[in-house]
Design an enzyme around this catalytic site. Structure first.
Site, PDB file in Angstrom:
ATOM      1  N   SER A  28      43.858  43.085  72.675  1.00  0.00           N
ATOM      2  CA  SER A  28      43.596  41.828  73.391  1.00  0.00           C
ATOM      3  C   SER A  28      44.575  40.725  73.049  1.00  0.00           C
ATOM      4  O   SER A  28      44.681  40.312  71.893  1.00  0.00           O
ATOM      5  CB  SER A  28      42.201  41.296  73.044  1.00  0.00           C
ATOM      6  OG  SER A  28      41.248  41.906  73.821  1.00  0.00           O
ATOM      7  N   HIS A  57      44.868  42.436  78.999  1.00  0.00           N
ATOM      8  CA  HIS A  57      45.283  43.834  78.870  1.00  0.00           C
ATOM      9  C   HIS A  57      46.041  44.228  80.137  1.00  0.00           C
ATOM     10  O   HIS A  57      45.469  44.216  81.224  1.00  0.00           O
ATOM     11  CB  HIS A  57      44.066  44.758  78.736  1.00  0.00           C
ATOM     12  CG  HIS A  57      43.419  44.704  77.397  1.00  0.00           C
ATOM     13  ND1 HIS A  57      43.695  45.615  76.409  1.00  0.00           N
ATOM     14  CD2 HIS A  57      42.539  43.835  76.875  1.00  0.00           C
ATOM     15  CE1 HIS A  57      42.984  45.317  75.340  1.00  0.00           C
ATOM     16  NE2 HIS A  57      42.275  44.246  75.583  1.00  0.00           N
ATOM     17  N   HIS A  79      38.523  50.436  78.051  1.00  0.00           N
ATOM     18  CA  HIS A  79      37.422  50.418  77.091  1.00  0.00           C
ATOM     19  C   HIS A  79      36.212  51.173  77.623  1.00  0.00           C
ATOM     20  O   HIS A  79      36.000  51.236  78.841  1.00  0.00           O
ATOM     21  CB  HIS A  79      36.987  48.972  76.809  1.00  0.00           C
ATOM     22  CG  HIS A  79      38.079  48.101  76.268  1.00  0.00           C
ATOM     23  ND1 HIS A  79      38.999  47.482  77.080  1.00  0.00           N
ATOM     24  CD2 HIS A  79      38.394  47.758  74.987  1.00  0.00           C
ATOM     25  CE1 HIS A  79      39.838  46.782  76.333  1.00  0.00           C
ATOM     26  NE2 HIS A  79      39.501  46.934  75.060  1.00  0.00           N
ATOM     27  N   TYR A  81      33.296  50.038  77.528  1.00  0.00           N
ATOM     28  CA  TYR A  81      32.406  49.082  78.222  1.00  0.00           C
ATOM     29  C   TYR A  81      32.828  48.797  79.656  1.00  0.00           C
ATOM     30  O   TYR A  81      32.087  48.199  80.426  1.00  0.00           O
ATOM     31  CB  TYR A  81      32.271  47.773  77.431  1.00  0.00           C
ATOM     32  CG  TYR A  81      33.549  46.960  77.269  1.00  0.00           C
ATOM     33  CD1 TYR A  81      34.133  46.299  78.348  1.00  0.00           C
ATOM     34  CD2 TYR A  81      34.166  46.863  76.028  1.00  0.00           C
ATOM     35  CE1 TYR A  81      35.291  45.569  78.200  1.00  0.00           C
ATOM     36  CE2 TYR A  81      35.322  46.125  75.858  1.00  0.00           C
ATOM     37  CZ  TYR A  81      35.883  45.480  76.956  1.00  0.00           C
ATOM     38  OH  TYR A  81      37.032  44.756  76.809  1.00  0.00           O
ATOM     39  N   GLU A  82      34.041  49.228  80.052  1.00  0.00           N
ATOM     40  CA  GLU A  82      34.461  49.039  81.446  1.00  0.00           C
ATOM     41  C   GLU A  82      33.816  50.081  82.359  1.00  0.00           C
ATOM     42  O   GLU A  82      34.036  50.088  83.568  1.00  0.00           O
ATOM     43  CB  GLU A  82      35.987  49.105  81.553  1.00  0.00           C
ATOM     44  CG  GLU A  82      36.667  47.903  80.908  1.00  0.00           C
ATOM     45  CD  GLU A  82      38.178  48.035  80.870  1.00  0.00           C
ATOM     46  OE1 GLU A  82      38.816  47.751  81.886  1.00  0.00           O
ATOM     47  OE2 GLU A  82      38.719  48.421  79.800  1.00  0.00           O
ATOM     48  N   ALA A 109      42.090  42.953  68.397  1.00  0.00           N
ATOM     49  CA  ALA A 109      41.501  41.699  67.947  1.00  0.00           C
ATOM     50  C   ALA A 109      40.102  42.045  67.447  1.00  0.00           C
ATOM     51  O   ALA A 109      39.433  42.897  68.033  1.00  0.00           O
ATOM     52  CB  ALA A 109      41.419  40.718  69.100  1.00  0.00           C
ATOM     53  N   MET A 206      35.625  46.409  69.675  1.00  0.00           N
ATOM     54  CA  MET A 206      35.065  47.227  70.759  1.00  0.00           C
ATOM     55  C   MET A 206      35.995  48.352  71.196  1.00  0.00           C
ATOM     56  O   MET A 206      35.873  48.850  72.322  1.00  0.00           O
ATOM     57  CB  MET A 206      34.754  46.337  71.974  1.00  0.00           C
ATOM     58  CG  MET A 206      33.880  45.132  71.674  1.00  0.00           C
ATOM     59  SD  MET A 206      33.687  44.083  73.128  1.00  0.00           S
ATOM     60  CE  MET A 206      32.820  42.668  72.430  1.00  0.00           C
ATOM     61  N   SER A 207      36.975  48.758  70.361  1.00  0.00           N
ATOM     62  CA  SER A 207      37.944  49.708  70.909  1.00  0.00           C
ATOM     63  C   SER A 207      38.388  50.849  69.995  1.00  0.00           C
ATOM     64  O   SER A 207      38.364  52.008  70.402  1.00  0.00           O
ATOM     65  CB  SER A 207      39.210  48.947  71.328  1.00  0.00           C
ATOM     66  OG  SER A 207      39.786  48.311  70.206  1.00  0.00           O
ATOM     67  N   ASN A 230      38.419  35.677  65.216  1.00  0.00           N
ATOM     68  CA  ASN A 230      37.270  34.776  65.089  1.00  0.00           C
ATOM     69  C   ASN A 230      36.378  35.287  63.967  1.00  0.00           C
ATOM     70  O   ASN A 230      36.459  36.449  63.583  1.00  0.00           O
ATOM     71  CB  ASN A 230      36.469  34.787  66.404  1.00  0.00           C
ATOM     72  CG  ASN A 230      36.038  36.186  66.811  1.00  0.00           C
ATOM     73  OD1 ASN A 230      36.843  36.949  67.363  1.00  0.00           O
ATOM     74  ND2 ASN A 230      34.822  36.549  66.512  1.00  0.00           N
ATOM     75  N   HIS A 242      35.715  35.157  75.058  1.00  0.00           N
ATOM     76  CA  HIS A 242      36.938  35.958  75.165  1.00  0.00           C
ATOM     77  C   HIS A 242      38.160  35.037  75.213  1.00  0.00           C
ATOM     78  O   HIS A 242      39.229  35.381  74.703  1.00  0.00           O
ATOM     79  CB  HIS A 242      36.860  36.833  76.420  1.00  0.00           C
ATOM     80  CG  HIS A 242      37.989  37.808  76.553  1.00  0.00           C
ATOM     81  ND1 HIS A 242      38.241  38.788  75.615  1.00  0.00           N
ATOM     82  CD2 HIS A 242      38.944  37.943  77.506  1.00  0.00           C
ATOM     83  CE1 HIS A 242      39.311  39.472  75.996  1.00  0.00           C
ATOM     84  NE2 HIS A 242      39.760  38.989  77.131  1.00  0.00           N
TER      85      HIS A 242
HETATM   86  N1  HPA Z   1      33.238  41.179  68.207  1.00  0.00           N
HETATM   87  C1  HPA Z   1      33.658  42.256  68.900  1.00  0.00           C
HETATM   88  N2  HPA Z   1      34.887  42.376  69.372  1.00  0.00           N
HETATM   89  C2  HPA Z   1      35.743  41.369  69.138  1.00  0.00           C
HETATM   90  C3  HPA Z   1      35.374  40.224  68.430  1.00  0.00           C
HETATM   91  C4  HPA Z   1      34.049  40.124  67.927  1.00  0.00           C
HETATM   92  O1  HPA Z   1      33.644  39.132  67.290  1.00  0.00           O
HETATM   93  N3  HPA Z   1      36.466  39.422  68.370  1.00  0.00           N
HETATM   94  C5  HPA Z   1      37.451  40.072  69.036  1.00  0.00           C
HETATM   95  N4  HPA Z   1      37.024  41.254  69.492  1.00  0.00           N
END
Ligand code: HPA
Length: 268
Positions: A28, A57, A79, A81-82, A109, A206-207, A230, A242
């Site tokens: 990301s 992406h 992903h 989730y897509e 990320a 998530m990846s 974050n 996001h």
């Molecule tokens: N959670 C899940 N996926 C992420 C996060 C998060 O806090 N930050 C960036 N990708």
């Protein structure tokens, strides 16, 4: 799935005879984190691979030289989730491996869980906890690898040392820890993040874990680098978005670019 990956690889070989030694997947907002001497690029769609629907992406493979090595850069990923199965989501990395990459560097990320992680830190993934469906579920195709691949050291310990030394040369300390993959796309709840911390996770995303599983299945060496965009939900005292993840990526992209160039130069 093997046939689909092989057909994508065949389409690639029709267009270029470039054989990458190393592949790098950019997560990301990190689409520009490699300064490649570009020789050739191709969209995932042209290879019959699903394109990414996520902002940040791009969905293409770029081939060229970085630090003297022949590299394939996968700009963007698909992903789970897509709406793709895990097995489909890992197709781009499988194609990179079939095209010749013996080492794959996965970047992402991630939300920081470990208390000493700050936004902008980069963590070498030492191990993972995968809460998304395993991409190897279904009949095993022996052409990819064995039914029950070993996962003792999924992230190559030597490569972690290479990355640590590279970070030192770049002037920062590389963090190290455990990555946990949730399915997303909703960010985790504060309770889930607390649970993940108790389970031993240092960063959440998530990846990447499913890609690592698919690559280890094929005997490919894996390095994972999470950049902490974050603090995970409940640890920062403000809601997540996001956009915040992408904004932080833009800040860190130079640091990641320098690190990747050093690492690739050092990989044997
Ligand atoms: N959670 C899940 N996926 C992420 C996060 C998060 O806090 N930050 C960036 N990708």
């Amino acid at each position: 799935m093997f046939d689909r990956a092989e057909s994508a690889c065949a389409k690639l070989c029709e267009r270029t005879d470039f054989v990458p030694e190393i592949a790098i997947v950019l997560g990301s907002g990190l689409g520009d984190a490699v300064d490649l001497d570009e020789e050739f690029s191709i969209g995932y769609d042209e290879l019959g691979l699903p394109g990414s629907t996520v902002h940040g992406h791009r969905g293409r493979m770029v081939f060229g030289r970085l630090s003297g090595k022949k590299v394939a850069v996968l700009q963007g990923r698909v992903h789970f989730y897509e709406g793709h199965s895990s097995a489909t989501a890992v197709l781009p990395v499988r194609v990179a491996a079939l095209a010749g990459a013996k080492t794959v560097i996965l970047t992402n990320a991630a939300g920081g869980i470990a208390p000493d992680f700050e936004c902008g830190d980069i963590m070498a993934i030492r191990d993972h906890i995968c809460l998304a469906p395993n991409p190897l579920i279904g009949p095993n195709d022996d052409r990819f690898g064995p039914r029950f691949p070993d996962m003792t050291a999924p992230y190559d310990p030597e490569l972690i040392e290479v990355a640590k030394r590279a970070a030192q040369r770049c002037g920062f300390e590389l963090k190290e820890g455990v990555y946990i993959q949730f399915t997303g796309p909703s960010f985790e709840t504060a309770a889930e993040v607390k649970m993940a911390g108790i389970l031993g996770a240092d960063a959440v995303g998530m990846s990447t874990a499913i890609e690592t599983i698919a690559l280890r299945h094929m005997g490919v060496r894996v390095m994972g680098l999470s950049f902490i965009s974050n603090k995970a939900c409940g640890l920062a005292g403000k809601p997540l978005s996001h956009e915040d993840v992408n904004r932080e990526s833009e800040r860190v992209v130079r640091k990641m670019r320098a690190l990747l160039a050093e690492i690739v130069g050092d990989i044997q």
